[in-house]
Scaffold this active site. Structure first.
Site, PDB file in Angstrom:
ATOM      1  NE  ARG A 120      -4.203  -1.812   1.694  1.00 19.66           N
ATOM      2  CZ  ARG A 120      -4.191  -2.931   2.396  1.00 19.66           C
ATOM      3  NH1 ARG A 120      -3.291  -3.101   3.335  1.00 19.66           N
ATOM      4  NH2 ARG A 120      -5.088  -3.862   2.175  1.00 19.66           N
ATOM      5  CE  LYS A 142       0.217  13.412 -15.055  1.00 22.23           C
ATOM      6  NZ  LYS A 142      -0.093  13.825 -16.452  1.00 22.23           N
ATOM      7  CD  GLU A 184       8.751  15.836 -22.747  1.00 18.79           C
ATOM      8  OE1 GLU A 184       8.004  16.807 -22.521  1.00 18.79           O
ATOM      9  OE2 GLU A 184       8.326  14.698 -23.051  1.00 18.79           O
ATOM     10  CE  LYS A 231       6.130  17.136 -14.378  1.00 20.83           C
ATOM     11  NZ  LYS A 231       6.349  15.888 -15.093  1.00 20.83           N
ATOM     12  CD  GLU A 241      -2.890  16.156 -16.468  1.00 22.10           C
ATOM     13  OE1 GLU A 241      -1.928  15.498 -16.022  1.00 22.10           O
ATOM     14  OE2 GLU A 241      -3.280  16.092 -17.626  1.00 22.10           O
ATOM     15  NE  ARG A 246       1.264  16.853 -13.447  1.00 26.22           N
ATOM     16  CZ  ARG A 246       1.782  16.045 -12.543  1.00 26.22           C
ATOM     17  NH1 ARG A 246       1.286  16.017 -11.317  1.00 26.22           N
ATOM     18  NH2 ARG A 246       2.791  15.259 -12.831  1.00 26.22           N
ATOM     19  CG  ASN A 250      -0.835  16.738 -21.313  1.00 19.29           C
ATOM     20  OD1 ASN A 250       0.098  16.023 -20.951  1.00 19.29           O
ATOM     21  ND2 ASN A 250      -1.988  16.773 -20.696  1.00 19.29           N
ATOM     22  CG  HIS A 253       3.063  15.410 -24.453  1.00 17.90           C
ATOM     23  ND1 HIS A 253       3.851  16.523 -24.527  1.00 17.90           N
ATOM     24  CD2 HIS A 253       3.796  14.481 -23.791  1.00 17.90           C
ATOM     25  CE1 HIS A 253       5.019  16.282 -23.925  1.00 17.90           C
ATOM     26  NE2 HIS A 253       5.004  15.042 -23.477  1.00 17.90           N
ATOM     27  CG  HIS A 257       0.494  10.680 -26.185  1.00 14.38           C
ATOM     28  ND1 HIS A 257      -0.155  11.334 -25.155  1.00 14.38           N
ATOM     29  CD2 HIS A 257       1.760  10.462 -25.736  1.00 14.38           C
ATOM     30  CE1 HIS A 257       0.679  11.495 -24.142  1.00 14.38           C
ATOM     31  NE2 HIS A 257       1.846  10.967 -24.474  1.00 14.38           N
ATOM     32  CG  HIS A 270       7.700  10.673 -25.110  1.00 21.18           C
ATOM     33  ND1 HIS A 270       6.329  10.608 -25.245  1.00 21.18           N
ATOM     34  CD2 HIS A 270       7.948  11.728 -24.292  1.00 21.18           C
ATOM     35  CE1 HIS A 270       5.774  11.568 -24.531  1.00 21.18           C
ATOM     36  NE2 HIS A 270       6.729  12.271 -23.941  1.00 21.18           N
TER      37      HIS A 270
HETATM   38  N1  LIG Z   1       5.911  10.083 -15.283  1.00 18.85           N
HETATM   39  C1  LIG Z   1       5.961  11.142 -16.049  1.00 18.85           C
HETATM   40  O1  LIG Z   1       5.548  12.242 -15.682  1.00 18.85           O
HETATM   41  C2  LIG Z   1       6.564  11.001 -17.417  1.00 18.85           C
HETATM   42  C3  LIG Z   1       6.834  12.137 -18.174  1.00 18.85           C
HETATM   43  C4  LIG Z   1       7.457  11.978 -19.411  1.00 18.85           C
HETATM   44  C5  LIG Z   1       7.802  10.708 -19.859  1.00 18.85           C
HETATM   45  N2  LIG Z   1       7.499   9.623 -19.100  1.00 18.85           N
HETATM   46  C6  LIG Z   1       7.871   8.262 -19.535  1.00 18.85           C
HETATM   47  O2  LIG Z   1       9.277   8.193 -19.611  1.00 18.85           O
HETATM   48  C7  LIG Z   1       9.635   7.175 -20.551  1.00 18.85           C
HETATM   49  C8  LIG Z   1      10.737   7.674 -21.441  1.00 18.85           C
HETATM   50  O3  LIG Z   1      11.857   7.974 -20.636  1.00 18.85           O
HETATM   51  P1  LIG Z   1      13.319   8.117 -21.271  1.00 18.85           P
HETATM   52  O4  LIG Z   1      13.253   8.973 -22.467  1.00 18.85           O
HETATM   53  O5  LIG Z   1      14.205   8.474 -20.158  1.00 18.85           O
HETATM   54  O6  LIG Z   1      13.611   6.649 -21.834  1.00 18.85           O
HETATM   55  P2  LIG Z   1      14.328   5.365 -21.212  1.00 18.85           P
HETATM   56  O7  LIG Z   1      14.088   5.245 -19.786  1.00 18.85           O
HETATM   57  O8  LIG Z   1      13.946   4.216 -22.089  1.00 18.85           O
HETATM   58  O9  LIG Z   1      15.875   5.689 -21.443  1.00 18.85           O
HETATM   59  C9  LIG Z   1      16.366   5.833 -22.764  1.00 18.85           C
HETATM   60  C10 LIG Z   1      17.578   4.924 -23.010  1.00 18.85           C
HETATM   61  O10 LIG Z   1      18.721   5.489 -22.371  1.00 18.85           O
HETATM   62  C11 LIG Z   1      19.356   4.507 -21.545  1.00 18.85           C
HETATM   63  N3  LIG Z   1      20.006   5.252 -20.469  1.00 18.85           N
HETATM   64  C12 LIG Z   1      19.446   5.813 -19.377  1.00 18.85           C
HETATM   65  N4  LIG Z   1      20.337   6.557 -18.721  1.00 18.85           N
HETATM   66  C13 LIG Z   1      21.509   6.453 -19.401  1.00 18.85           C
HETATM   67  C14 LIG Z   1      22.786   7.025 -19.226  1.00 18.85           C
HETATM   68  N5  LIG Z   1      23.037   7.894 -18.262  1.00 18.85           N
HETATM   69  N6  LIG Z   1      23.759   6.690 -20.102  1.00 18.85           N
HETATM   70  C15 LIG Z   1      23.495   5.860 -21.153  1.00 18.85           C
HETATM   71  N7  LIG Z   1      22.298   5.323 -21.381  1.00 18.85           N
HETATM   72  C16 LIG Z   1      21.310   5.630 -20.505  1.00 18.85           C
HETATM   73  C17 LIG Z   1      18.229   3.598 -21.137  1.00 18.85           C
HETATM   74  O11 LIG Z   1      18.713   2.347 -20.738  1.00 18.85           O
HETATM   75  C18 LIG Z   1      17.439   3.527 -22.455  1.00 18.85           C
HETATM   76  O12 LIG Z   1      18.033   2.612 -23.339  1.00 18.85           O
HETATM   77  C19 LIG Z   1       8.370   6.822 -21.296  1.00 18.85           C
HETATM   78  O13 LIG Z   1       7.901   5.583 -20.823  1.00 18.85           O
HETATM   79  C20 LIG Z   1       7.394   7.921 -20.917  1.00 18.85           C
HETATM   80  O14 LIG Z   1       6.052   7.497 -20.927  1.00 18.85           O
HETATM   81  C21 LIG Z   1       6.901   9.743 -17.888  1.00 18.85           C
HETATM   82 ZN   LIG Z   2       6.601  13.935 -22.657  1.00 20.61          ZN
END
Ligand SMILES: NC(=O)c1ccc[n+]([C@@H]2O[C@H](COP(=O)([O-])OP(=O)(O)OC[C@H]3O[C@@H](n4cnc5c(N)ncnc54)[C@H](O)[C@@H]3O)[C@@H](O)[C@H]2O)c1
Ligand SMILES: [Zn+2]
Length: 368
Positions: A120, A142, A184, A231, A241, A246, A250, A253, A257, A270
Site C-alpha cells: 500500500r 506520475k 521536453e 514543472k 491535473e 497541469r 501536454n 503531446h 501520442h 517519445h
Molecule cells: N511520469 C511522467 O511524468 C513522465 C513524463 C514523461 C515521460 N514519461 C515516460 O518516460 C519514458 C521515457 O523515458 P526516457 O526517455 O528516459 O527513456 P528510457 O528510460 O527508455 O531511457 C532511454 C535509453 O537510455 C538509456 N540510459 C538511461 N540513462 C543512461 C545514461 N546515463 N547513459 C546511457 N544510457 C542511458 C536507457 O537504458 C534507455 O536505453 C516513457 O515511458 C514515458 O512514458 C513519464
Molecule cells: Zn513527454
C-alpha cells in the site's frame, strides 16, 4: 549542490541537483529516508552507475538490495511490476524500505508504480539518468505502466520523497536520447519561459550545432534547474491535473501520442513525436490566427536546429489518421479533443475541438 523544493504540504520534497550519485547514500542517511533501499534499475544503467550508488549507501550503513530490469519501454508493463513484487518479497522489503529508481523515464515510471502499490505504498527516490527523466518524468509523481492498448493506461500519483539529479550521468547518454530530452526542454520554453527559449535559440544557431558541443555541462545544469522549477511550480498548483493548469505540460503531446500510436512506437522516440506534435500545434495555432507567423516559425526553427523532426513522414501519419487517433487519447473529455496551442513564445491556451474535420483542416499542409 542546488536544491529546489516541490511544495505539496505533507508530500513536499526536494529536487537536489548538481550533485554526484556517490553522495546519495550520505543524504539518505542524514535525511532519515531509510536504513534500507531497494534499487530498481535496468541492465544498461546498472553497468555504468549501480556500483557507485550501492557503495555510497553501504558506506552509510544502508542495506541494499537491487533488481536489474531488461532495458526498454516494452518492459514498462504489469508483468514487470509483478516481477518486482516477487523480488521485493524475496528480499524482505518492508514498509520502512525506500525504493530507489535509478534510470530513465521507463525505470522511473515502473519503479514509481511499484512503490505506489507494494504494501500500500513505499517511499521512493527518483534518480533520473536521462535528460528527459531529469527535466520531466522524475518530478511530479506520475507513475505507471503501459497496457497492450495504450501507453500509461495504468498508474497512480505517487510523489517521490526526493529527486536526486547528477547531470554528469548525461555524459554517457547517446546523442539521440539527449535530443529526445531537448524536446521536453523546448516545451517548457514555449509554455512558460520566453527567456529559456531565447537562450536555447542562442545555443543552437542557424546552420546546425553538434548537440554535445551546444550542451556544455554548465548550460545543461541551468536548463535542468529551469525546467524542474517550471514543472515544480505547475505541479504545486495542480498536483492531480484537475484544475486545468497541469494539462499545459501536454503541449505537443496529444499530437505526439497519436504519432507514437500510428507508428507503433517504432519510428519515433517519445521526444521526437512530441517535437512533431509541437511543430504541428504551432502550425495549427498560426492557421487559427492565435499565434503570429514569426513565432510559429521560431518554434519550428528551434526544434529543427536541435535536430528534431517538424513534419511527420509516412502514410500512417495523414491528418485523418492523426485526428482519429487523438480522439482515442485518454485526455479526451466529453467527446472533445483538447489541444494545448501556443499563443506566443512563453504562453499557451487549451482549446477543445468537437469535430475532427476542423483538426484535419488545421493539420493539413506542411511547414509554415
Ligand atoms: N511520469 C511522467 O511524468 C513522465 C513524463 C514523461 C515521460 N514519461 C515516460 O518516460 C519514458 C521515457 O523515458 P526516457 O526517455 O528516459 O527513456 P528510457 O528510460 O527508455 O531511457 C532511454 C535509453 O537510455 C538509456 N540510459 C538511461 N540513462 C543512461 C545514461 N546515463 N547513459 C546511457 N544510457 C542511458 C536507457 O537504458 C534507455 O536505453 C516513457 O515511458 C514515458 O512514458 C513519464
Ligand atoms: Zn513527454
Amino acid at each position: 549542490m542546488k536544491k529546489l523544493v516541490v511544495s505539496l504540504k505533507e508530500r513536499s520534497y526536494f529536487i537536489v541537483m548538481d550533485t554526484s550519485l556517490g553522495e546519495l547514500g550520505k543524504y539518505i542517511a542524514a535525511a532519515g529516508l531509510g536504513k534500507r533501499v531497494f534499487i530498481v534499475t535496468n541492465a544498461v544503467v546498472a553497468k555504468k552507475y549501480l556500483s557507485v550508488v550501492t557503495a555510497g549507501c553501504r558506506r552509510n550503513a544502508i542495506a541494499v538490495s537491487t533488481v536489474i530490469l531488461p532495458d526498454g519501454e516494452k518492459y514498462k508493463t504489469l508483468a514487470t511490476v509483478e516481477k518486482l513484487y516477487a523480488a521485493a518479497l524475496k528480499a524482505g522489503v518492508d514498509r520502512s524500505t525506500c525504493v530507489v529508481a535509478l534510470g530513465g523515464g521507463v525505470v522511473g515510471d515502473v519503479a514509481g508504480f511499484f512503490a505506489a502499490t507494494y504494501l500500500r505504498g513505499l517511499s521512493c527516490i527518483q534518480v533520473p539518468t536521462t535528460l528527459l527523466a531529469m527535466v520531466d518524468s522524475s518530478v511530479g509523481g506520475k507513475t505507471g505502466v503501459d497496457l497492450p492498448d495504450g501507453k500509461n493506461l495504468v498508474g497512480s500519483f505517487h510523489q517521490p520523497k526526493l529527486v536526486w539529479i547528477d547531470p554528469a550521468t548525461l555524459v554517457t547518454l547517446p546523442a539521440r536520447q539527449l535530443r529526445n530530452g531537448m524536446a521536453e526542454v523546448i516545451k517548457y520554453g514555449v509554455i512558460r519561459d520566453t527567456a529559456l527559449f531565447g537562450r536555447l535559440e542562442k545555443m543552437f544557431p542557424a546552420g546546425g550545432m553538434d548537440i554535445s558541443a551546444a550542451l556544455t555541462s554548465a548550460r545543461l545544469s541551468r536548463i535542468i534547474f529551469d525546467c524542474c522549477s517550471i514543472k515544480a511550480r505547475i505541479v504545486e498548483k495542480d498536483e492531480f491535473e484537475t484544475k486545468g493548469l497541469r494539462e499545459i505540460l501536454n503541449f505537443g503531446h496529444t499530437f505526439g501520442h497519436a504519432i507514437e500510436t500510428a507508428t507503433q512506437y517504432r519510428s519515433y522516440l517519445h521526444g521526437e513525436a512530441v517535437a512533431l506534435g509541437m511543430a504541428m500545434a504551432a502550425r495549427c495555432a498560426m492557421k487559427m490566427g492565435i499565434l503570429a507567423p514569426a513565432a510559429a516559425r521560431r518554434i519550428q526553427q528551434l526544434i529543427e536546429r536541435v535536430g528534431l523532426p517538424i513534419v511527420p513522414v509516412g502514410r500512417m501519419l495523414s491528418p485523418l489518421i492523426i485526428a482519429g487517433l487523438m480522439r482515442r487519447d485518454k485526455k479526451v473529455k466529453e467527446g472533445s479533443v483538447r489541444l494545448i496551442l501556443p499563443t506566443g513564445i512563453g504562453s499557451v491556451k487549451a482549446i477543445s475541438f468537437k469535430s475532427d474535420t476542423e483538426i484535419i483542416n488545421l493539420c493539413s499542409g506542411g511547414e509554415a
